[in-house]
Motif scaffolding. Structure first.
Motif, PDB file in Angstrom:
ATOM      1  N   GLN A  41       0.863  -1.180   0.000  1.00 58.00           N
ATOM      2  CA  GLN A  41       0.000   0.000   0.000  1.00 58.00           C
ATOM      3  C   GLN A  41       0.899   1.230   0.000  1.00 58.00           C
ATOM      4  O   GLN A  41       1.962   1.228   0.622  1.00 58.00           O
ATOM      5  N   ASP A  42       0.494   2.255  -0.703  1.00 56.96           N
ATOM      6  CA  ASP A  42       1.227   3.519  -0.680  1.00 56.96           C
ATOM      7  C   ASP A  42       0.629   4.365   0.439  1.00 56.96           C
ATOM      8  O   ASP A  42      -0.494   4.839   0.338  1.00 56.96           O
ATOM      9  N   ASP A  43       1.383   4.513   1.524  1.00 63.83           N
ATOM     10  CA  ASP A  43       0.866   5.189   2.711  1.00 63.83           C
ATOM     11  C   ASP A  43       1.052   6.699   2.694  1.00 63.83           C
ATOM     12  O   ASP A  43       0.871   7.359   3.717  1.00 63.83           O
ATOM     13  N   GLY A  44       1.392   7.252   1.532  1.00 63.64           N
ATOM     14  CA  GLY A  44       1.566   8.700   1.454  1.00 63.64           C
ATOM     15  C   GLY A  44       0.292   9.433   1.839  1.00 63.64           C
ATOM     16  O   GLY A  44      -0.817   8.955   1.592  1.00 63.64           O
ATOM     17  N   ALA A  45       0.448  10.618   2.437  1.00 61.95           N
ATOM     18  CA  ALA A  45      -0.694  11.383   2.933  1.00 61.95           C
ATOM     19  C   ALA A  45      -1.664  11.762   1.818  1.00 61.95           C
ATOM     20  O   ALA A  45      -2.855  11.916   2.057  1.00 61.95           O
ATOM     21  N   GLN A  46      -1.188  11.916   0.598  1.00 62.23           N
ATOM     22  CA  GLN A  46      -2.034  12.343  -0.505  1.00 62.23           C
ATOM     23  C   GLN A  46      -2.724  11.160  -1.203  1.00 62.23           C
ATOM     24  O   GLN A  46      -3.512  11.370  -2.118  1.00 62.23           O
ATOM     25  N   ASN A  47      -2.443   9.953  -0.780  1.00 59.54           N
ATOM     26  CA  ASN A  47      -2.966   8.766  -1.464  1.00 59.54           C
ATOM     27  C   ASN A  47      -4.136   8.140  -0.717  1.00 59.54           C
ATOM     28  O   ASN A  47      -4.179   8.142   0.510  1.00 59.54           O
ATOM     29  N   TYR A  48      -5.048   7.588  -1.488  1.00 61.44           N
ATOM     30  CA  TYR A  48      -6.205   6.872  -0.951  1.00 61.44           C
ATOM     31  C   TYR A  48      -5.851   5.393  -0.855  1.00 61.44           C
ATOM     32  O   TYR A  48      -5.343   4.814  -1.817  1.00 61.44           O
ATOM     33  N   LYS A  49      -6.084   4.782   0.283  1.00 58.68           N
ATOM     34  CA  LYS A  49      -5.771   3.362   0.447  1.00 58.68           C
ATOM     35  C   LYS A  49      -6.772   2.535  -0.347  1.00 58.68           C
ATOM     36  O   LYS A  49      -7.979   2.666  -0.177  1.00 58.68           O
ATOM     37  N   LEU A  50      -6.242   1.687  -1.198  1.00 57.99           N
ATOM     38  CA  LEU A  50      -7.074   0.875  -2.082  1.00 57.99           C
ATOM     39  C   LEU A  50      -7.353  -0.508  -1.503  1.00 57.99           C
ATOM     40  O   LEU A  50      -6.503  -1.092  -0.844  1.00 57.99           O
ATOM     41  N   TYR A  51      -8.516  -1.001  -1.764  1.00 58.84           N
ATOM     42  CA  TYR A  51      -8.906  -2.381  -1.500  1.00 58.84           C
ATOM     43  C   TYR A  51      -8.700  -2.794  -0.047  1.00 58.84           C
ATOM     44  O   TYR A  51      -8.199  -3.854   0.239  1.00 58.84           O
TER      45      TYR A  51
END
Length: 117
Positions: free
Chosen positions: A80-90
């Motif tokens: 998962q890309d845990d960056g603040a600007q990213n939405y957690k997928l699935y």
């Protein structure tokens, strides 16, 4: 129409809580002799499988992802890309539970027999 992940030999068909034999036409399950208002129940196991996929293969942005499916539904992807600007997928932990919730559907029931397919 039966999804490809459903193991036909493990499918259980009941009409009004009475077991019925499964009749198939390709990937379609035929249920003969249904009357209006009768309840049809299909029960089958849903397996969980994990596969690895590569995005942007052969480029400097190439990344491998581990994708977990329950039946044909993607329920988790790593990393998962845990960056603040990213939405957690699935993030679908609730869909990984042992028993799926029952769903009621109203379907059309044709009259008469199929004379040709």
């Amino acid at each position: 129409h039966m999804p490809a992940f459903v193991p036909r030999r493990e499918l259980r068909l009941q009409v009004q809580d009475a077991d019925r034999r499964c009749l198939w036409a390709g990937n379609y399950l035929l249920i003969e002799g249904l009357l209006p208002g009768q309840q049809v129940t299909l029960t089958f196991p849903i397996s969980e499988n994990t596969f690895t996929y590569t995005a942007a293969a052969g480029s400097v942005d190439e990344r491998a992802f581990s994708c977990t499916f329950r039946g044909s539904t993607l329920v988790d992807i790593l990393p998962q890309d845990d960056g603040a600007q990213n939405y957690k997928l699935y993030q679908r932990a609730g869909m990984r539970a042992g028993k799926a919730p029952l769903q009621e559907r109203e379907r059309y029931v044709g009259r008469g027999a199929i004379t040709h397919w």
